[in-house]
Scaffold this motif. Structure first.
Motif, PDB file in Angstrom:
ATOM      1  N   ILE A 356       0.840  -1.206   0.000  1.00 57.02           N
ATOM      2  CA  ILE A 356       0.000   0.000   0.000  1.00 57.02           C
ATOM      3  C   ILE A 356       0.872   1.251   0.000  1.00 57.02           C
ATOM      4  O   ILE A 356       1.780   1.360   0.820  1.00 57.02           O
ATOM      5  N   ASP A 357       0.604   2.167  -0.884  1.00 58.64           N
ATOM      6  CA  ASP A 357       1.351   3.430  -0.896  1.00 58.64           C
ATOM      7  C   ASP A 357       0.349   4.577  -0.976  1.00 58.64           C
ATOM      8  O   ASP A 357      -0.517   4.601  -1.847  1.00 58.64           O
ATOM      9  N   ILE A 358       0.488   5.512  -0.046  1.00 59.64           N
ATOM     10  CA  ILE A 358      -0.459   6.631  -0.033  1.00 59.64           C
ATOM     11  C   ILE A 358      -0.153   7.548  -1.216  1.00 59.64           C
ATOM     12  O   ILE A 358       1.008   7.820  -1.502  1.00 59.64           O
ATOM     13  N   ASP A 359      -1.201   8.024  -1.868  1.00 58.66           N
ATOM     14  CA  ASP A 359      -0.992   8.898  -3.024  1.00 58.66           C
ATOM     15  C   ASP A 359      -0.656  10.316  -2.560  1.00 58.66           C
ATOM     16  O   ASP A 359      -1.275  10.826  -1.629  1.00 58.66           O
ATOM     17  N   ASP A 399       5.452   6.426   3.619  1.00 61.14           N
ATOM     18  CA  ASP A 399       4.005   6.262   3.482  1.00 61.14           C
ATOM     19  C   ASP A 399       3.654   4.901   2.897  1.00 61.14           C
ATOM     20  O   ASP A 399       2.633   4.749   2.258  1.00 61.14           O
ATOM     21  N   GLU A 400       4.549   3.935   3.090  1.00 64.59           N
ATOM     22  CA  GLU A 400       4.283   2.601   2.540  1.00 64.59           C
ATOM     23  C   GLU A 400       3.953   1.596   3.639  1.00 64.59           C
ATOM     24  O   GLU A 400       4.666   1.502   4.633  1.00 64.59           O
ATOM     25  N   ALA A 440      -5.012   5.736  -1.752  1.00 60.27           N
ATOM     26  CA  ALA A 440      -3.810   4.911  -1.786  1.00 60.27           C
ATOM     27  C   ALA A 440      -3.775   4.102  -3.069  1.00 60.27           C
ATOM     28  O   ALA A 440      -4.803   3.800  -3.661  1.00 60.27           O
TER      29      ALA A 440
END
Ligand code: C2E
Ligand code: CA
Ligand code: CA
Length: 748
Positions: A356-359, A399-400, A440
């Motif tokens: 998951i990576d936040i945009d 942010d991962e 995300a």
């Protein structure tokens, strides 16, 4: 007769050894007792502040310090303790927290060397319960551990003898003459042995298979807090239930393994909850089994060492090693360990790794500050762990995040899980009275379908995540093989492009003519980059320009294009075409570069062009980032006489308010409108509006991508100024340009 004689001889030998060993054990036991009982302890009396008030002679003798060094010296206690990362317990902490527990803390002697000391603390209180002073009582344990070790080895010999005794017991019993005597010896031996075991300071246990007899030392009873009325034979189950069930089975397994392999020693760590307590202690149990000649286990003995404080330290270290400090959830190392061992154990059937990576998280930090960003990460970690209790959730970095979905039954299960996850993450976050929404990008890799190891599974999930970022973010994508192929291709493309930039041999600039619609006169050219690779053939700018932008190679490519274009413009101007305009495309990366303005000025100067013939094309969207600074750079260039044109107009923001403040001289109407200009009234109408607006603002209009005569006619009707399209001329190498120039010259 022979047997009788042999038995007699054997018995004497036996008694001799028995005596020798018991003597040794007894002597060592006495020795240990001596250390404990005599005034051999190191004593420090301290006030509430930890200042030493008094010390005994033994302390001075052992440590080599003088009274003056110690008494009433603030900080002495701290300096006494060896400082290293393994030693997190200090004497101060011991005093305050550990009360009467035994603790091993080495101290620094006056000569700089260290001594292993086991410390106990006694709190002396007045009637009101206030601390009057502390007494620190230390014991030099290097000696004790040595003795313990020797004792154990002596005990081992003893145990060997024990079995021999059992072996021959039968024999002896058969020997009438000595029967009474040997029984007597046995009893005496048992008594002494028992005495030693019970007097020992470490927990000792034994199990004699021959005689079906367990034996446990007093210390063992203390450690387990076994009620006085309990016996091992009667309360075996309850006593064993103090041991953590998993550890107990592991222990049995170790024993079985050890004995079936013919090994005789074992060592395990047991987690124990002593009777009537909620506490957990860790006991390191080591021991030995003894076999008879037929290889049958007949005797087991072991000792137990309380290693709880080591374990607690280990736990602390483990926490540092496996947990993320900010969010207090697992980190990548833990995730890796967990997945790898699950794979190695073979206990993993099907699983999914969710990356998951936040945009645009960078924007959160930049616009709302790092502490707001931290709050979002903490909240996100909370949401993920509560949502996904059964799975392993870790923060990878920044942010991962990552979820290891083990125990997966079907792909649809993961599908539902991830879809809900997206919603969960995009629910609003609210801190410091600010309400914020994030999205995300998620990548999912499947085990064993996509990969068989943590590393490759992780890579696959990461690749899928990047893919979902490219697809426009706020989405999730499953990994598939074609993605690796794409990545490999992209790496190779970058390598080839870097090589092309090394020599510029395969790089060319094509020029596409622009004509004045009303008069039909040549207006100028747009310079367009071409990569005609020996290996790949023609590579579209739609492919290599974005690549060059991502890698910032566009800075050197752009500089080269600008310089080459200016050289050619200089040729045109020399050739007598002083009114011709050459427009060069600019990328945001170039514009944002600190050296950009200087680079342009240098090139203008170096090539000696008249800057009026140079136009720089920018797109709306690129301007909006760092608007102020971009506009001021363009203003500066405009002031030098260089024109600026706004490319692809109508596709981006198309903000009319901006149009007024931008230092532009030309609007380029995007091909998209020109394509439909003869088909749809809407497009024709939009084109008309853009052109009228441009004229109100005193801007020139260039229509891009006209491919047919009808389009050109229509543009003329709409009062568009200039056309650039395949109909009037395709982009061409500079050699072909001269023919056009000649033609233009003739027409004049
Ligand atoms: P652009 O700046 O909008 O360039 C116009 C594109 O439209 C060019 O594609 C041109 O060949 C194409 N074109 C012009 N008339 C017609 C027509 O009648 N029909 C069709 N189908 N196409 C037409 P090209 O050369 O492939 O360039 C594509 C894009 O690559 C450019 O779009 C520009 O954004 C970028 N690019 C090209 N060269 C450079 C450069 O030197 N620097 C930078 N930064 N970008 C460049
Ligand atoms: Ca352009
Ligand atoms: Ca364009």
């Amino acid at each position: 007769m022979v047997i009788k004689t042999l038995t007699v001889i054997w018995f004497f030998v036996f008694v001799y050894y028995l005596f020798k060993i018991l003597n040794k054990v007894y002597y060592q036991y006495k020795n240990m007792d001596f250390v404990v009982k005599s005034g051999e302890k190191l004593i420090l009396k301290l006030d509430q502040e930890g200042i030493i008030l008094e010390t005994n002679d033994k302390f001075l003798e052992v440590t080599g310090y003088t009274q003056n060094d110690i008494v009433n010296k603030a900080g002495f206690l701290t300096s006494l303790v060896q400082q290293n990362e393994n030693n997190t317990i200090t004497l101060e902490k011991l005093i305050v927290f550990n009360g009467t527990k035994n603790n091993h803390i080495p101290i620094r002697l006056n000569d700089g060397s260290f001594l292993n000391v086991s410390w106990q603390v006694v709190h002396f209180k007045d009637f009101a319960g206030r601390i009057k002073y502390y007494l620190l009582v230390g014991e030099d344990i290097s000696e004790i551990s040595r003795i313990e070790e020797e004792f154990l080895s002596a005990k081992e010999e003893l145990s060997n003898l024990y079995t021999e005794l059992a072996d021959t017991e039968e024999q002896i019993q058969r020997t009438y003459e000595y029967e009474n005597d040997s029984q007597q010896k046995l009893i005496e031996y048992d008594r002494k042995h028992n005495f030693i075991v019970q007097a020992l300071d470490i927990a000792v246990w034994e199990y004699d298979y021959g005689r079906q007899q367990p034996l446990f030392s007093t210390k063992f009873r203390e450690l387990f807090n076994i009620p006085a009325s309990y016996t091992f034979l009667m309360n075996k189950e309850e006593i064993l239930s103090c041991i953590d069930i998993e550890d107990y089975y592991d222990f049995l397994e170790t024993l079985i393994k050890c004995f079936t392999n013919g090994d005789s020693t074992f060592k395990v760590v047991l987690k124990v909850t002593p009777f009537n307590t909620n506490e957990i202690i860790w006991l390191e149990t080591s021991g030995k089994g003894y076999y008879n000649e037929d290889n049958v286990l007949i005797y087991l003995a072991g000792s137990m060492l309380n290693i709880t404080s080591n374990k607690q330290d280990e736990e602390k270290i483990r926490k540092i090693a496996f947990f993320d400090e900010l969010t207090n959830i697992y980190n990548k190392r833990y995730m890796e360990d967990f997945v790898t061992s699950a794979i190695e154990r073979g206990s993993l059937k099907e699983a999914a790794l969710i990356f998951i990576d936040i945009d645009n998280f960078k924007n959160v930090n930049e616009s709302l500050g790092y502490s707001f960003g931290d709050q979002i990460l903490i909240e996100m970690a909370k949401r993920l762990t509560t949502y996904s209790e059964k799975n392993i959730v870790a923060r990878l970095s920044g942010d991962e995040f990552c979820i290891f979905f083990h125990d997966m039954n079907s792909i649809s299960e993961v599908e539902v899980f991830v879809a809900k996850l997206m919603n969960l993450l995009s629910e609003t976050y609210s801190f410091y009275n600010i309400i914020y929404k994030v999205s995300a990008s998620i990548g999912v890799a499947l085990y064993p379908h996509n990969a068989h190891s943590f590393d490759s599974l992780f890579k696959c999930a990461e690749i899928a995540m990047y893919q979902s970022k490219q697809t426009g973010k706020n989405t999730y994508i499953y990994f598939d093989e074609s993605m690796t192929v794409k990545i490999k291709e992209r790496v190779e493309l970058e390598e080839d492009f870097r090589a092309a930039l090394g020599t510029f041999e395969d790089l060319k600039i094509y020029f596409q003519p622009q004509y004045d619609i009303k008069s039909g006169k040549l207006h100028g050219f747009e310079a367009l980059a071409r990569w005609i690779s020996k290996k790949r053939g023609f590579v579209s700018p739609g492919v290599f320009i974005p690549l060059a932008e991502e890698t910032r190679l566009i800075i050197s490519l752009g500089k080269w294009i600008l310089e080459e274009s200016c050289k050619i413009l200089r040729e045109f101007q020399r050739y007598g075409h002083s009114e011709l305009v050459v427009s060069v495309n600019l990328s945001i990366v170039q514009l944002m570069d600190d050296y950009f303005v200087n680079t342009v000025l240098d090139i203008v100067k170096k090539t000696g062009i008249n800057p009026a013939g140079l136009e720089l094309e920018i797109t709306e969207s690129i301007l909006m980032e760092s608007f102020e600074s971009n506009v001021s750079k363009l203003n500066f260039l405009r002031a030098q006489g260089i024109s600026i044109s706004l490319d692809d107009f109508g596709t981006g923001y198309s903000s009319l308010t901006y149009l007024k403040v931008l230092p532009i001289s030309t609007l380029k109407i995007d091909k998209m409108f020109v394509d439909n200009i003869t088909h749809f009234d809407v497009d024709k109408n939009i084109a008309l509006k853009i052109i009228s607006l441009a004229h109100v603002l005193n801007l020139r209009t260039i229509a891009e991508g006209a491919e047919h005569a009808e389009q050109l006619e229509c543009l003329k009707e709409l009062d568009c100024d200039i056309v650039q399209g395949y109909y009037t001329g395709k982009p061409m190498p500079v050699e072909n340009v001269y023919a056009i120039l000649d033609k233009a010259m003739l027409e004049e």
